[in-house]
Design a protein around this motif. Structure first.
Motif, PDB file in Angstrom:
ATOM      1  N   MET A  34      52.152 -28.191  24.904  1.00  0.00           N
ATOM      2  CA  MET A  34      52.201 -28.854  26.191  1.00  0.00           C
ATOM      3  C   MET A  34      52.518 -30.316  25.936  1.00  0.00           C
ATOM      4  N   GLY A  35      53.309 -30.895  26.813  1.00  0.00           N
ATOM      5  CA  GLY A  35      53.688 -32.285  26.566  1.00  0.00           C
ATOM      6  C   GLY A  35      54.020 -33.024  27.832  1.00  0.00           C
ATOM      7  N   SER A  50      52.399 -35.085  23.079  1.00  0.00           N
ATOM      8  CA  SER A  50      52.370 -33.628  23.053  1.00  0.00           C
ATOM      9  C   SER A  50      51.097 -33.156  22.385  1.00  0.00           C
ATOM     10  N   ILE A  51      50.734 -31.904  22.676  1.00  0.00           N
ATOM     11  CA  ILE A  51      49.544 -31.315  22.074  1.00  0.00           C
ATOM     12  C   ILE A  51      49.827 -29.851  21.792  1.00  0.00           C
ATOM     13  N   SER A  52      49.506 -29.430  20.590  1.00  0.00           N
ATOM     14  CA  SER A  52      49.782 -28.048  20.181  1.00  0.00           C
ATOM     15  C   SER A  52      48.638 -27.129  20.584  1.00  0.00           C
ATOM     16  N   THR A  56      46.598 -30.356  17.959  1.00  0.00           N
ATOM     17  CA  THR A  56      47.219 -31.466  17.221  1.00  0.00           C
ATOM     18  C   THR A  56      48.025 -32.291  18.212  1.00  0.00           C
ATOM     19  N   THR A  57      47.807 -33.597  18.190  1.00  0.00           N
ATOM     20  CA  THR A  57      48.469 -34.468  19.150  1.00  0.00           C
ATOM     21  C   THR A  57      49.524 -35.348  18.487  1.00  0.00           C
ATOM     22  N   ASN A  58      50.476 -35.758  19.302  1.00  0.00           N
ATOM     23  CA  ASN A  58      51.559 -36.620  18.840  1.00  0.00           C
ATOM     24  C   ASN A  58      51.895 -37.588  19.967  1.00  0.00           C
TER      25      ASN A  58
END
Length: 124
Positions: A34-35, A50-52, A56-58
């Motif tokens: 999701m982003g 974004s988040i997996s 995990t976030t970016n």
């Protein structure tokens, strides 16, 4: 099919906060990522955060330390908490959700769905 609906945009003064929400609905089997993206006038759309599925976030460098992305898997919802907002954060923010959905009996298919966009305006 999968529908994505955003909410929470608005106008705020520099230094203020806003929280965006994005809910996905439909025959969802699983969500992988999701982003949040944004597009300012005259600029290309860029990935903000974004988040997996494993959380995990970016983040894009310009929002690190100010924005926080999170997700509620039970509600198929992703949030973007935006603090210390700056005028350069002004843009239309779009939610993107990717995963697997049930396209029919015994059929699964990938989906990559976008929300309609929500305006965020930060005044100086």
């Amino acid at each position: 099919q999968v529908q994505v609906v955003e909410s929470g945009g608005g106008s705020v003064q520099a230094g203020g906060s806003l929280r965006l929400s994005c809910a996905a609905s439909g025959s969802i089997v699983s969500i992988t990522a999701m982003g949040w993206y944004r597009q300012a006038p005259g600029k290309q759309r860029e990935l903000v955060a974004s988040i997996s599925s494993g959380s995990t976030t970016n983040y894009v460098d310009s929002v690190k330390g100010r924005f926080t992305i999170s997700r509620d898997n039970a509600k198929n919802t992703v949030y973007l908490q935006m603090d210390s907002l700056k005028p350069e954060d002004t843009a239309v923010y779009y939610c993107n959700v990717r995963g697997l959905y049930s396209s029919g009996r015994y059929n699964l298919a990938d989906f990559d769905s976008w929300g309609q966009g929500t305006q965020v305006t930060v005044s100086s």
